[in-house]
Write a protein that holds these residues in place. Structure first.
Motif, PDB file in Angstrom:
ATOM      1  N   CYS A  13     -16.604  38.738 -36.799  1.00  0.00           N
ATOM      2  CA  CYS A  13     -16.911  38.165 -35.475  1.00  0.00           C
ATOM      3  C   CYS A  13     -16.017  38.811 -34.415  1.00  0.00           C
ATOM      4  O   CYS A  13     -16.469  39.119 -33.308  1.00  0.00           O
ATOM      5  N   SER A  14     -14.752  39.036 -34.764  1.00  0.00           N
ATOM      6  CA  SER A  14     -13.823  39.621 -33.787  1.00  0.00           C
ATOM      7  C   SER A  14     -14.246  41.028 -33.410  1.00  0.00           C
ATOM      8  O   SER A  14     -14.238  41.406 -32.242  1.00  0.00           O
ATOM      9  N   ILE A  72     -17.180  40.879 -31.195  1.00  0.00           N
ATOM     10  CA  ILE A  72     -16.875  40.551 -29.796  1.00  0.00           C
ATOM     11  C   ILE A  72     -16.453  41.814 -29.038  1.00  0.00           C
ATOM     12  O   ILE A  72     -16.876  42.045 -27.905  1.00  0.00           O
ATOM     13  N   HIS A 100     -18.351  25.573 -29.221  1.00  0.00           N
ATOM     14  CA  HIS A 100     -17.202  26.170 -28.554  1.00  0.00           C
ATOM     15  C   HIS A 100     -16.849  25.406 -27.268  1.00  0.00           C
ATOM     16  O   HIS A 100     -15.700  25.014 -27.055  1.00  0.00           O
ATOM     17  N   THR A 123     -12.409  28.952 -30.093  1.00  0.00           N
ATOM     18  CA  THR A 123     -13.092  30.091 -30.711  1.00  0.00           C
ATOM     19  C   THR A 123     -13.089  29.942 -32.227  1.00  0.00           C
ATOM     20  O   THR A 123     -14.104  30.119 -32.891  1.00  0.00           O
ATOM     21  N   PHE A 124     -11.938  29.576 -32.797  1.00  0.00           N
ATOM     22  CA  PHE A 124     -11.864  29.397 -34.246  1.00  0.00           C
ATOM     23  C   PHE A 124     -12.701  28.215 -34.718  1.00  0.00           C
ATOM     24  O   PHE A 124     -13.309  28.258 -35.782  1.00  0.00           O
ATOM     25  N   LEU A 145     -13.546  23.241 -26.580  1.00  0.00           N
ATOM     26  CA  LEU A 145     -12.645  23.655 -25.500  1.00  0.00           C
ATOM     27  C   LEU A 145     -12.315  22.473 -24.594  1.00  0.00           C
ATOM     28  O   LEU A 145     -11.159  22.180 -24.283  1.00  0.00           O
ATOM     29  N   GLN A 179      -8.582  27.872 -25.634  1.00  0.00           N
ATOM     30  CA  GLN A 179      -9.726  28.782 -25.785  1.00  0.00           C
ATOM     31  C   GLN A 179      -9.696  29.453 -27.157  1.00  0.00           C
ATOM     32  O   GLN A 179     -10.714  29.574 -27.829  1.00  0.00           O
ATOM     33  N   THR A 180      -8.492  29.847 -27.587  1.00  0.00           N
ATOM     34  CA  THR A 180      -8.367  30.482 -28.902  1.00  0.00           C
ATOM     35  C   THR A 180      -8.760  29.488 -30.001  1.00  0.00           C
ATOM     36  O   THR A 180      -9.522  29.818 -30.915  1.00  0.00           O
ATOM     37  N   VAL A 193     -22.162  28.236 -29.525  1.00  0.00           N
ATOM     38  CA  VAL A 193     -21.728  28.238 -28.117  1.00  0.00           C
ATOM     39  C   VAL A 193     -21.485  26.797 -27.657  1.00  0.00           C
ATOM     40  O   VAL A 193     -20.486  26.487 -26.993  1.00  0.00           O
ATOM     41  N   ALA A 242     -15.460  27.177 -33.365  1.00  0.00           N
ATOM     42  CA  ALA A 242     -16.855  27.613 -33.360  1.00  0.00           C
ATOM     43  C   ALA A 242     -17.137  28.561 -34.522  1.00  0.00           C
ATOM     44  O   ALA A 242     -18.175  28.476 -35.182  1.00  0.00           O
ATOM     45  N   MET A 243     -16.180  29.444 -34.816  1.00  0.00           N
ATOM     46  CA  MET A 243     -16.359  30.368 -35.948  1.00  0.00           C
ATOM     47  C   MET A 243     -16.489  29.587 -37.248  1.00  0.00           C
ATOM     48  O   MET A 243     -17.325  29.897 -38.088  1.00  0.00           O
TER      49      MET A 243
END
Ligand code: GDD
Ligand code: MN
Length: 371
Positions: free
Chosen positions: A323-324, A327, A262, A286-287, A266, A282-283, A259, A289-290
């Motif tokens: 992960c997707s 979510i 992320h 997200t990647f 961002l 944001q996308t 988090v 952080a993944m």
């Protein structure tokens, strides 16, 4: 016939369990030293090897073929000091089991003292405690020494018995105690003694005997700073009444760190590329952080099943996919609970936990599979 050769054919009174990984250069010397010390005892030594690339198991078996007191358990597709030690202890039928390292850091002469103490019916366990030189232990680096001292303090949270060295890898215990606690022990990690102490349903009667922790004879240590994370996981596992697995705790810790990654990413994308707009940033965050979660889980949470090379690519794709889906599950559950009239944070938390458990289960099944 000499007494000692008689002892060689008697069933062992003592099994010495030695977990080993890449310790080929230490086996011969250890067997020699133990044999020279335990001349008046019926003993056996059980090496538990996790299929070491250096061929430790073959090496031990060559000795075992000549001497019935030497045995070898070769585990395949598994790694872990605790798990190996548990399996070794459970393969014994002796009255007492001892656990010691295979790198000669543990002084084998202490076995005699430990045995003399544990033969008294009132004693359940004897711990060989590393003698301190001031506040540190020779043979341990500064960082490891700090972890050891700090760990001892924290162990008070879950271990009721007051012992000086709950992280010791050198101890002797009545086998019946091991048989009783074995189903409760965690196979991940390295803290087998602390786990036995925290899991035993009866208060154990313990004696301690000091010794000087020697320098490693050959090869290198398998434990690094990551043991600190295992240890926090271990404490949490016991504080939750063994409800939360150690691995899930580490997975959660990595997720929580994700988090932060992320939000940092961002902020970074928004400031360097304002033209990208929020959605793309944001996308990408997200990647990012993944990817960071994936790497940390590979290094930490699942380091005993670490994947390498090309597997990293397929592993990451499956991880991102899971992960997707996680979510979607997270949002679905949170929405359901929120629309049921619950407060926002309870709904949010339930969603987050559902998503994490989902990710944890799918990661363990499809990315970091048990071999
Ligand atoms: N089978 C198996 N599988 N054996 C292992 C594994 C594993 O995954 N990892 C380590 N070992 C074996 C080593 O080969 C060695 O015989 C013994 O376990 C201890 O490992 P070391 O790598 O030598 O540990 P250390 O000296 O850094 O740590 C010592 O201090 C710790 C507390 O600070 C050990 O005594 C630990 O047991 C102890 O908890
Ligand atoms: Mn060692």
């Amino acid at each position: 016939m000499k007494i000692s050769s008689n002892l060689e054919i008697l069933p062992p009174e003592l099994s010495i369990i030695v977990p080993v990984f890449n310790e080929k250069g230490n086996i011969e010397k250890l067997i020699e030293l133990v044999a020279a010390t335990l001349t008046d005892v019926a003993w056996e030594i059980i090496f538990v090897d996790d299929d070491s690339p250096d061929g430790t198991a073959n090496h031990v078996k060559a000795y075992a073929a000549k001497d019935r007191r030497v045995r070898c358990i070769r585990r395949v597709g598994r790694r872990g000091l605790s798990g190996a030690t548990i399996e070794g202890m459970l393969s014994s039928s002796a009255r007492y089991v001892a656990v010691m390292d295979g790198d000669l850091q543990h002084d084998e002469r202490v076995l005699i003292k430990m045995l003399a103490l544990i033969r008294s019916p009132s004693v359940d366990m004897v711990i060989a405690t590393r003698e301190r030189d001031g506040s540190s232990i020779p043979g341990l680096t500064g960082q490891r020494s700090f972890i050891s001292n700090f760990g001892k303090l924290l162990s008070r949270l879950v271990i009721k018995t007051d012992v000086n060295d709950p992280m010791s890898g050198f101890f002797m215990v009545r086998r019946e105690i091991v048989e009783e606690v074995a189903p409760k022990l965690a196979t991940e990690g390295f803290k087998i003694l602390a786990d036995i102490l925290a899991s035993s349903s009866k208060k154990l009667s313990i004696r301690e005997t000091p010794y000087v922790f020697r320098e490693r004879h050959d090869g290198e240590s398998k434990l690094d700073a990551r043991v600190a994370f295992d240890y926090i996981g271990f404490l949490f596992h016991h504080l939750t009444g063994r409800l939360v697995p150690i691995r899930f705790f580490l997975f959660g810790l990595v997720g929580a760190f994700g988090v932060i990654v992320h939000l940092t990413a961002l902020r970074f994308y928004l400031s360097i590329m304002p033209s990208w707009g929020f959605e793309l940033s944001q996308t990408l965050a997200t990647f990012t952080a993944m990817a960071s979660n994936f790497i940390l889980n590979n290094q930490l949470t699942y380091r005993d099943r670490r994947i390498k090379g090309l597997q990293l690519i397929s592993g990451f794709l499956i991880f991102a996919l899971s992960c997707s889906i996680g979510i979607i599950a997270n949002i679905g559950i949170a929405q359901l609970i929120y629309s049921d009239g619950q407060v926002w944070w309870l709904a949010g938390l339930a969603g987050a936990i559902t998503g994490s458990v989902f990710n944890y289960v799918t990661s363990g099944l499809f990315v970091w599979r048990k071999k």
